[in-house]
Design a protein around this motif. Structure first.
Motif, mmCIF file in Angstrom:
data_model
loop_
_atom_site.group_PDB
_atom_site.id
_atom_site.type_symbol
_atom_site.label_atom_id
_atom_site.label_comp_id
_atom_site.label_asym_id
_atom_site.label_seq_id
_atom_site.Cartn_x
_atom_site.Cartn_y
_atom_site.Cartn_z
ATOM 1 N N GLY A 141 0.834 -1.239 -0.198
ATOM 2 C CA GLY A 141 -0.096 -0.001 -0.017
ATOM 3 C C GLY A 141 0.699 1.164 -0.139
ATOM 4 N N VAL A 142 1.924 1.215 -0.512
ATOM 5 C CA VAL A 142 2.687 2.432 -0.640
ATOM 6 C C VAL A 142 3.047 2.973 -2.118
ATOM 7 C CG1 VAL A 142 3.863 1.850 1.421
ATOM 8 C CG2 VAL A 142 4.836 1.148 -0.817
ATOM 9 N N HIS A 143 3.700 3.903 -2.420
ATOM 10 C CA HIS A 143 3.796 4.516 -3.682
ATOM 11 C C HIS A 143 5.205 4.687 -3.793
ATOM 12 C CE1 HIS A 143 -0.393 5.893 -4.541
ATOM 13 N NE2 HIS A 143 -0.319 6.246 -3.323
ATOM 14 N N GLY A 144 5.804 4.489 -5.036
ATOM 15 C CA GLY A 144 7.394 4.649 -5.516
ATOM 16 C C GLY A 144 7.816 4.281 -6.965
ATOM 17 N N GLU A 145 8.946 3.796 -7.032
ATOM 18 C CA GLU A 145 9.405 3.746 -8.566
ATOM 19 C C GLU A 145 10.567 2.904 -8.436
ATOM 20 O OE1 GLU A 145 11.563 7.169 -10.106
ATOM 21 O OE2 GLU A 145 11.519 8.027 -8.076
ATOM 22 N N TRP A 146 10.878 2.437 -9.647
ATOM 23 C CA TRP A 146 11.944 1.269 -9.694
ATOM 24 C C TRP A 146 12.941 1.933 -10.557
ATOM 25 C CZ3 TRP A 146 13.783 -2.829 -7.900
ATOM 26 C CH2 TRP A 146 14.906 -3.856 -8.827
ATOM 27 N N GLN A 147 14.351 1.774 -9.996
ATOM 28 C CA GLN A 147 15.453 2.413 -10.759
ATOM 29 C C GLN A 147 16.769 1.355 -10.942
ATOM 30 O OE1 GLN A 147 16.958 6.277 -9.764
ATOM 31 N NE2 GLN A 147 14.908 7.397 -9.860
ATOM 32 N N VAL A 148 17.508 1.497 -11.670
ATOM 33 C CA VAL A 148 18.585 0.777 -11.953
ATOM 34 C C VAL A 148 19.853 1.628 -12.067
ATOM 35 C CG1 VAL A 148 19.591 -1.313 -13.523
ATOM 36 C CG2 VAL A 148 16.942 -1.025 -12.986
ATOM 37 N N GLY A 149 20.944 1.189 -11.721
ATOM 38 C CA GLY A 149 22.293 1.842 -11.649
ATOM 39 C C GLY A 149 23.120 0.885 -12.336
ATOM 40 N N GLN A 150 24.278 1.457 -12.558
ATOM 41 C CA GLN A 150 25.304 0.698 -13.199
ATOM 42 C C GLN A 150 26.660 1.152 -13.031
ATOM 43 O OE1 GLN A 150 25.654 0.381 -17.748
ATOM 44 N NE2 GLN A 150 26.193 -1.793 -17.590
ATOM 45 N N GLY A 151 27.614 0.448 -12.430
ATOM 46 C CA GLY A 151 28.756 1.199 -11.976
ATOM 47 C C GLY A 151 28.893 0.498 -10.513
ATOM 48 N N ASP A 152 29.739 1.274 -9.777
ATOM 49 C CA ASP A 152 30.033 0.954 -8.384
ATOM 50 C C ASP A 152 28.824 1.242 -7.618
ATOM 51 O OD1 ASP A 152 32.378 0.557 -6.461
ATOM 52 O OD2 ASP A 152 31.054 2.385 -5.587
ATOM 53 N N VAL A 153 28.735 0.049 -6.769
ATOM 54 C CA VAL A 153 27.415 0.076 -5.753
ATOM 55 C C VAL A 153 27.358 1.182 -5.033
ATOM 56 C CG1 VAL A 153 25.876 -1.382 -4.510
ATOM 57 C CG2 VAL A 153 27.103 -2.377 -6.112
ATOM 58 N N VAL A 154 28.673 1.268 -4.278
ATOM 59 C CA VAL A 154 28.695 2.265 -3.059
ATOM 60 C C VAL A 154 28.380 3.815 -3.723
ATOM 61 C CG1 VAL A 154 30.019 3.467 -1.347
ATOM 62 C CG2 VAL A 154 30.086 0.873 -1.507
ATOM 63 N N GLU A 155 29.181 4.150 -4.880
ATOM 64 C CA GLU A 155 28.770 5.251 -5.382
ATOM 65 C C GLU A 155 27.554 5.587 -5.767
ATOM 66 O OE1 GLU A 155 30.830 8.043 -9.519
ATOM 67 O OE2 GLU A 155 31.203 5.756 -8.997
ATOM 68 N N SER A 156 26.770 4.481 -6.303
ATOM 69 C CA SER A 156 25.461 4.671 -6.905
ATOM 70 C C SER A 156 24.621 5.001 -5.608
ATOM 71 C CB SER A 156 24.944 3.402 -7.449
ATOM 72 O OG SER A 156 25.698 3.057 -8.763
ATOM 73 N N LEU A 157 24.823 4.214 -4.392
ATOM 74 C CA LEU A 157 23.948 4.571 -3.228
ATOM 75 C C LEU A 157 24.115 6.024 -2.615
ATOM 76 C CD1 LEU A 157 24.203 0.789 -1.639
ATOM 77 C CD2 LEU A 157 22.194 2.020 -2.566
ATOM 78 N N CYS A 158 25.406 6.258 -2.703
ATOM 79 C CA CYS A 158 25.619 7.551 -1.970
ATOM 80 C C CYS A 158 25.130 8.705 -2.590
ATOM 81 C CB CYS A 158 27.371 7.464 -2.019
ATOM 82 S SG CYS A 158 28.053 6.738 -0.531
ATOM 83 N N HIS A 159 25.365 8.402 -4.309
ATOM 84 C CA HIS A 159 24.808 9.344 -5.011
ATOM 85 C C HIS A 159 23.342 9.495 -4.718
ATOM 86 C CE1 HIS A 159 24.228 11.989 -8.614
ATOM 87 N NE2 HIS A 159 23.090 11.156 -9.040
ATOM 88 N N ALA A 160 22.527 8.643 -4.735
ATOM 89 C CA ALA A 160 21.117 8.600 -4.495
ATOM 90 C C ALA A 160 20.680 9.078 -3.358
ATOM 91 C CB ALA A 160 20.464 7.283 -4.864
ATOM 92 N N SER A 161 21.378 8.713 -2.172
ATOM 93 C CA SER A 161 21.382 9.285 -0.823
ATOM 94 C C SER A 161 21.139 10.815 -0.728
ATOM 95 C CB SER A 161 22.076 8.894 0.168
ATOM 96 O OG SER A 161 23.449 9.638 -0.052
ATOM 97 N N ARG A 162 21.492 11.627 -1.732
ATOM 98 C CA ARG A 162 21.529 12.925 -1.686
ATOM 99 C C ARG A 162 19.974 13.444 -1.746
ATOM 100 N NH1 ARG A 162 26.357 13.604 -6.112
ATOM 101 N NH2 ARG A 162 27.807 12.682 -4.974
ATOM 102 N N TRP A 163 19.224 12.625 -2.403
ATOM 103 C CA TRP A 163 17.612 13.104 -2.432
ATOM 104 C C TRP A 163 16.766 12.284 -1.821
ATOM 105 C CZ3 TRP A 163 20.719 12.090 -6.631
ATOM 106 C CH2 TRP A 163 20.339 10.714 -7.449
ATOM 107 N N ASN A 164 17.229 11.350 -0.717
ATOM 108 C CA ASN A 164 16.469 10.403 -0.008
ATOM 109 C C ASN A 164 16.525 10.771 1.517
ATOM 110 O OD1 ASN A 164 14.917 8.031 -1.630
ATOM 111 N ND2 ASN A 164 16.901 8.562 -2.755
ATOM 112 N N ASP A 165 15.668 10.531 2.321
ATOM 113 C CA ASP A 165 15.594 10.745 3.699
ATOM 114 C C ASP A 165 16.268 9.601 4.303
ATOM 115 O OD1 ASP A 165 14.181 13.252 3.908
ATOM 116 O OD2 ASP A 165 12.830 12.100 2.807
#
Length: 279
Positions: free
Chosen positions: A87-111
């Motif tokens: 019962g929640v809303h959201g989206e699906w995304q896929v990254g390619q490359g270094d996992v840590v870099e992708s997670l840290c990048h995405a953390s900038r606009w996530n709480d």
């Protein structure tokens, strides 16, 4: 993607696979329902730099990685079904490359960022693996989920480790939306962390009053453990039947904790409860 909704909280869930939620997915969606959060499922197709050391292997490796990336992009229905079931809303995304870099990048606009930590076969020594490096680099608090966690509830009964450190304060700030919704919050108040600058008479905070001003009725519990702090904290969390531990991470350097041991290292290695941490 789900229909747009008024979701003031953004939550990111890292999925190691694209065909199963795993422990991080289960905990992440439980948190999303509790927080009414916009919930992004992120899968990262790794591209290790070492693969480019051999020119002969580059073309094959890139082709395989691109195929995996295209396949992962097609997994939107899998994530949408999970969102709908909770019962929640959201989206699906896929990254390619270094996992840590992708997670840290995405953390900038996530709480909040939710990641899974393998317990039996960790991807690196505690302090240098994917999860540890993400905690160091992320701009949001991180929920570390043991892959063996059996989460039926998350955030109903919260144990907070408090030693007046910068890291503990950041973790508490990151956990505020959950603390405000919790049925029970117990703050285990230990010895103050050592002041790295050696300054005297710094301004003090009454954490119970600070939380109360935000509508959070916390029970303060003296925590006197001076050795084996990680084990003692986990035991205290179990005794209150906690389903989440909030704590600062890596208050000492990673080298110190790797060599001498430490609270973060112990809990990353042995906790069966999700940990909301910040550095």
């Amino acid at each position: 993607m789900s229909n747009a909704a008024n979701c003031p909280f953004d939550l990111l869930v890292h999925l190691r696979r694209t065909d199963a939620l795993g422990a991080a997915g289960a905990v992440g969606l439980a948190l999303a329902r509790r927080l009414d959060a916009w919930t992004t499922g992120l899968h990262v197709v790794p591209m290790a730099p070492v693969a480019f050391a051999s020119p002969e292997a580059v073309a094959l490796y890139v082709n395989e990685a691109d195929a995996a990336y295209r396949d992962a992009l097609q997994r939107t229905p899998f994530w949408q079904a999970a969102l709908d079931a909770h019962g929640v809303h959201g989206e699906w995304q896929v990254g390619q490359g270094d996992v840590v870099e992708s997670l840290c990048h995405a953390s900038r606009w996530n709480d909040l960022v939710v990641v899974e930590r393998p317990q039996l076969n960790p991807d690196a020594p505690i302090g240098w693996g994917t999860v540890s490096r993400t905690v160091f680099g992320a701009t949001a608090s991180v929920v570390v989920v043991p892959d063996s966690a059996m989460a039926t509830t998350v955030g109903q009964r919260i144990a907070v480790a408090w030693n007046r450190s910068r890291e503990a304060a950041l973790a508490i700030r990151g956990a505020l939306p959950l603390l405000a919704r919790a049925e029970s919050v117990q703050v285990f108040e230990g010895e103050p962390s050592e002041n790295p600058l050696g300054l005297r008479n710094l301004p003090n905070v009454d954490l119970r009053a600070w939380l109360a001003r935000r509508g959070i009725d916390a029970t303060m519990v003296p925590f006197g453990a001076r050795s084996a702090i990680g084990a003692a904290l986990l035991d205290a969390a179990h005794k209150m039947d906690a389903d989440l531990i909030v704590m600062g991470a890596w208050g000492h350097s990673r080298i110190t904790e790797l060599v001498l041991g430490g609270t973060t290292r112990h809990l990353f290695q042995h906790s069966d409860l999700p940990l909301l941490v910040a550095h």
